[in-house]
Write a protein that holds these residues in place. Structure first.
Motif, PDB file in Angstrom:
ATOM      1  N   LEU A 189       0.839  -1.195   0.000  1.00 14.58           N
ATOM      2  CA  LEU A 189       0.000   0.000   0.000  1.00 14.58           C
ATOM      3  C   LEU A 189       0.881   1.254   0.000  1.00 14.58           C
ATOM      4  N   GLY A 190       0.522   2.195  -0.860  1.00 12.11           N
ATOM      5  CA  GLY A 190       1.281   3.431  -0.948  1.00 12.11           C
ATOM      6  C   GLY A 190       2.415   3.377  -1.939  1.00 12.11           C
ATOM      7  N   GLU A 191       2.589   2.224  -2.602  1.00  8.01           N
ATOM      8  CA  GLU A 191       3.697   2.054  -3.539  1.00  8.01           C
ATOM      9  C   GLU A 191       3.178   1.472  -4.852  1.00  8.01           C
ATOM     10  N   SER A 192       3.559   2.058  -5.964  1.00 10.67           N
ATOM     11  CA  SER A 192       3.149   1.576  -7.277  1.00 10.67           C
ATOM     12  C   SER A 192       4.363   1.515  -8.195  1.00 10.67           C
ATOM     13  N   SER A 193       4.223   0.809  -9.307  1.00 11.54           N
ATOM     14  CA  SER A 193       5.370   0.661 -10.199  1.00 11.54           C
ATOM     15  C   SER A 193       4.928   0.442 -11.633  1.00 11.54           C
ATOM     16  N   VAL A 194       5.857   0.693 -12.546  1.00 14.29           N
ATOM     17  CA  VAL A 194       5.644   0.439 -13.964  1.00 14.29           C
ATOM     18  C   VAL A 194       6.905  -0.244 -14.482  1.00 14.29           C
ATOM     19  N   ALA A 195       6.734  -1.261 -15.342  1.00 12.10           N
ATOM     20  CA  ALA A 195       7.858  -2.081 -15.785  1.00 12.10           C
ATOM     21  C   ALA A 195       7.863  -2.247 -17.290  1.00 12.10           C
ATOM     22  N   ALA A 196       9.048  -2.544 -17.831  1.00 11.20           N
ATOM     23  CA  ALA A 196       9.232  -2.786 -19.259  1.00 11.20           C
ATOM     24  C   ALA A 196      10.070  -4.055 -19.438  1.00 11.20           C
ATOM     25  N   PRO A 197       9.939  -4.733 -20.589  1.00  9.20           N
ATOM     26  CA  PRO A 197      10.628  -6.008 -20.804  1.00  9.20           C
ATOM     27  C   PRO A 197      12.092  -5.858 -21.194  1.00  9.20           C
ATOM     28  N   VAL A 198      12.885  -6.834 -20.769  1.00 10.60           N
ATOM     29  CA  VAL A 198      14.288  -6.953 -21.173  1.00 10.60           C
ATOM     30  C   VAL A 198      14.425  -8.269 -21.929  1.00 10.60           C
ATOM     31  N   SER A 199      14.929  -8.217 -23.157  1.00  8.15           N
ATOM     32  CA  SER A 199      15.055  -9.423 -23.968  1.00  8.15           C
ATOM     33  C   SER A 199      16.518  -9.716 -24.293  1.00  8.15           C
ATOM     34  N   ASP A 200      16.783 -10.982 -24.683  1.00  2.00           N
ATOM     35  CA  ASP A 200      18.140 -11.395 -24.996  1.00  2.00           C
ATOM     36  C   ASP A 200      18.329 -11.545 -26.507  1.00  2.00           C
ATOM     37  N   ALA A 201      19.462 -12.128 -26.905  1.00  2.00           N
ATOM     38  CA  ALA A 201      19.798 -12.243 -28.324  1.00  2.00           C
ATOM     39  C   ALA A 201      18.802 -13.088 -29.100  1.00  2.00           C
ATOM     40  N   SER A 202      18.135 -14.012 -28.434  1.00  2.65           N
ATOM     41  CA  SER A 202      17.150 -14.859 -29.101  1.00  2.65           C
ATOM     42  C   SER A 202      15.778 -14.204 -29.181  1.00  2.65           C
ATOM     43  N   GLY A 203      15.648 -13.029 -28.575  1.00  5.98           N
ATOM     44  CA  GLY A 203      14.376 -12.326 -28.583  1.00  5.98           C
ATOM     45  C   GLY A 203      13.465 -12.693 -27.438  1.00  5.98           C
ATOM     46  N   ASN A 204      13.921 -13.585 -26.546  1.00  6.11           N
ATOM     47  CA  ASN A 204      13.114 -13.994 -25.398  1.00  6.11           C
ATOM     48  C   ASN A 204      13.186 -12.943 -24.290  1.00  6.11           C
ATOM     49  N   VAL A 205      12.058 -12.685 -23.649  1.00  6.78           N
ATOM     50  CA  VAL A 205      12.031 -11.772 -22.503  1.00  6.78           C
ATOM     51  C   VAL A 205      12.509 -12.538 -21.280  1.00  6.78           C
ATOM     52  N   ILE A 206      13.637 -12.130 -20.734  1.00 13.22           N
ATOM     53  CA  ILE A 206      14.254 -12.862 -19.627  1.00 13.22           C
ATOM     54  C   ILE A 206      14.210 -12.089 -18.307  1.00 13.22           C
ATOM     55  N   ALA A 207      13.830 -10.828 -18.371  1.00 10.12           N
ATOM     56  CA  ALA A 207      13.793 -10.005 -17.161  1.00 10.12           C
ATOM     57  C   ALA A 207      12.885  -8.813 -17.413  1.00 10.12           C
ATOM     58  N   ALA A 208      12.670  -8.040 -16.369  1.00  6.76           N
ATOM     59  CA  ALA A 208      11.894  -6.807 -16.476  1.00  6.76           C
ATOM     60  C   ALA A 208      12.550  -5.751 -15.602  1.00  6.76           C
ATOM     61  N   VAL A 209      12.506  -4.509 -16.060  1.00  5.81           N
ATOM     62  CA  VAL A 209      13.049  -3.394 -15.287  1.00  5.81           C
ATOM     63  C   VAL A 209      11.886  -2.476 -14.929  1.00  5.81           C
ATOM     64  N   ALA A 210      11.888  -1.984 -13.695  1.00  2.00           N
ATOM     65  CA  ALA A 210      10.755  -1.192 -13.208  1.00  2.00           C
ATOM     66  C   ALA A 210      11.225   0.024 -12.426  1.00  2.00           C
ATOM     67  N   VAL A 211      10.425   1.077 -12.490  1.00  2.00           N
ATOM     68  CA  VAL A 211      10.615   2.208 -11.585  1.00  2.00           C
ATOM     69  C   VAL A 211       9.493   2.152 -10.555  1.00  2.00           C
ATOM     70  N   VAL A 212       9.820   2.521  -9.327  1.00  2.00           N
ATOM     71  CA  VAL A 212       8.878   2.443  -8.207  1.00  2.00           C
ATOM     72  C   VAL A 212       8.647   3.847  -7.675  1.00  2.00           C
ATOM     73  N   LEU A 213       7.394   4.213  -7.500  1.00  2.00           N
ATOM     74  CA  LEU A 213       7.087   5.553  -7.024  1.00  2.00           C
ATOM     75  C   LEU A 213       5.936   5.520  -6.028  1.00  2.00           C
ATOM     76  N   PRO A 214       5.854   6.515  -5.159  1.00  2.05           N
ATOM     77  CA  PRO A 214       4.722   6.582  -4.233  1.00  2.05           C
ATOM     78  C   PRO A 214       3.420   6.676  -5.012  1.00  2.05           C
ATOM     79  N   THR A 215       2.382   6.016  -4.534  1.00  2.00           N
ATOM     80  CA  THR A 215       1.093   6.066  -5.214  1.00  2.00           C
ATOM     81  C   THR A 215       0.549   7.486  -5.261  1.00  2.00           C
ATOM     82  N   SER A 216       0.949   8.316  -4.310  1.00  2.00           N
ATOM     83  CA  SER A 216       0.512   9.718  -4.313  1.00  2.00           C
ATOM     84  C   SER A 216       1.050  10.482  -5.519  1.00  2.00           C
ATOM     85  N   GLU A 217       2.091   9.939  -6.170  1.00  2.00           N
ATOM     86  CA  GLU A 217       2.670  10.576  -7.351  1.00  2.00           C
ATOM     87  C   GLU A 217       2.266   9.856  -8.636  1.00  2.00           C
ATOM     88  N   TRP A 218       1.307   8.936  -8.533  1.00  2.03           N
ATOM     89  CA  TRP A 218       0.850   8.171  -9.695  1.00  2.03           C
ATOM     90  C   TRP A 218      -0.171   9.004 -10.481  1.00  2.03           C
TER      91      TRP A 218
END
Length: 261
Positions: free
Chosen positions: A191-220
């Motif tokens: 509660l009070g924390e929200s995030s948005v993420a984007a995919p990270v892919s490798d040489a084969s085009g597979n999504v192997i991870a995700a990177v996200a920024v985290v911000l207070p929900t009051s700033e959403w």
């Protein structure tokens, strides 16, 4: 499957999430005789994988697991190649940044950059979050139909009053996530924390991870410059890993088929 290893792994799994349990509680959870569980726990304790709570007969995860987890994290190529980019993302946005990868039905934070404002913050590297309650997890679910089928076929745990636990509702949104290349969560894990993420892919085009920024929900919601910086970071990490194109293509029909099921 080797029974002794399987049982030991189940003991460790039962103690995750900072749980402190006694032999009787563990035996009930594993549906095994207390004498059997006692032997397993004592063996794990000898290797530092389980520790006894001071002044009680309850057990918790041991310090050797921290060493093993650090070794695991150090072997991840995606983490090594992402660190300078996530550090720059945190600097530019003024927000905390997470890099996450699949771990069973959860996402493990394999790298974490604290907010660069000098405030006191917990380092989250090694933390796990249920995939369905995490923006990073939703990215991984959206790009892997098999993973989505496995995770969403089980009962989904509610962490807050805003956690979406309806598998059909979640699966309907996966196609949009893969098409857009972004996933969000608002107050679903904390509660009070929200995030948005984007995919990270490798040489084969597979999504192997995700990177996200985290911000207070009051700033959403996050402003467009934050989203642009996030996308650029995911693109740069993917290029470091050999990906030729970003964002990765949405899997054909996987999310739709899941929703129909």
């Amino acid at each position: 499957m080797i029974q002794a290893i399987d049982r030991a792994a189940k003991v460790l799994s039962s103690l995750q999430g900072a749980r402190h349990l006694g032999i009787t509680e563990l035996a009930a959870a594993l549906e095994l005789p207390p004498s059997t569980v006692h032997g397993i726990v004592k063996s794990l304790q000898q290797h530092g994988l389980v520790a006894k709570e001071r002044g009680s007969n309850r057990y918790m995860l041991g310090p050797a697991l921290l060493k093993l987890s650090n070794v695991y994290l150090d072997t991840l190529d995606v983490r090594a190649r992402a660190m300078r980019w996530t550090r720059e993302l945190s600097r530019r946005t003024g927000l905390a940044v997470r890099l996450g990868a699949e771990l069973f039905d959860e996402v493990i934070v394999i790298h974490h950059n604290r907010r660069p404002d000098g405030s006191q913050q917990m380092l989250e590297t090694g933390l796990t979050i249920p995939a369905h309650a995490s923006a990073m997890g939703k990215i991984l679910l959206a790009y892997d139909g098999d993973y989505a089928s496995e995770v969403l076929s089980k009962p989904l745990r509610s962490l807050t009053g805003d956690t979406v636990t309806d598998a059909a509702k979640l699966s309907l949104g996966l196609a949009q996530i893969a098409t857009r290349g972004l996933a969000t969560e608002e107050d679903e894990a904390v509660l009070g924390e929200s995030s948005v993420a984007a995919p990270v892919s490798d040489a084969s085009g597979n999504v192997i991870a995700a990177v996200a920024v985290v911000l207070p929900t009051s700033e959403w919601p996050p402003e467009d410059p934050v989203l642009n910086d996030l996308r650029e970071t995911a693109r740069n990490i993917s290029r470091e890993l050999g990906a030729m194109n970003w964002p990765p293509p949405a899997p054909s029909g996987a999310a739709t088929e899941l929703a129909e099921d």
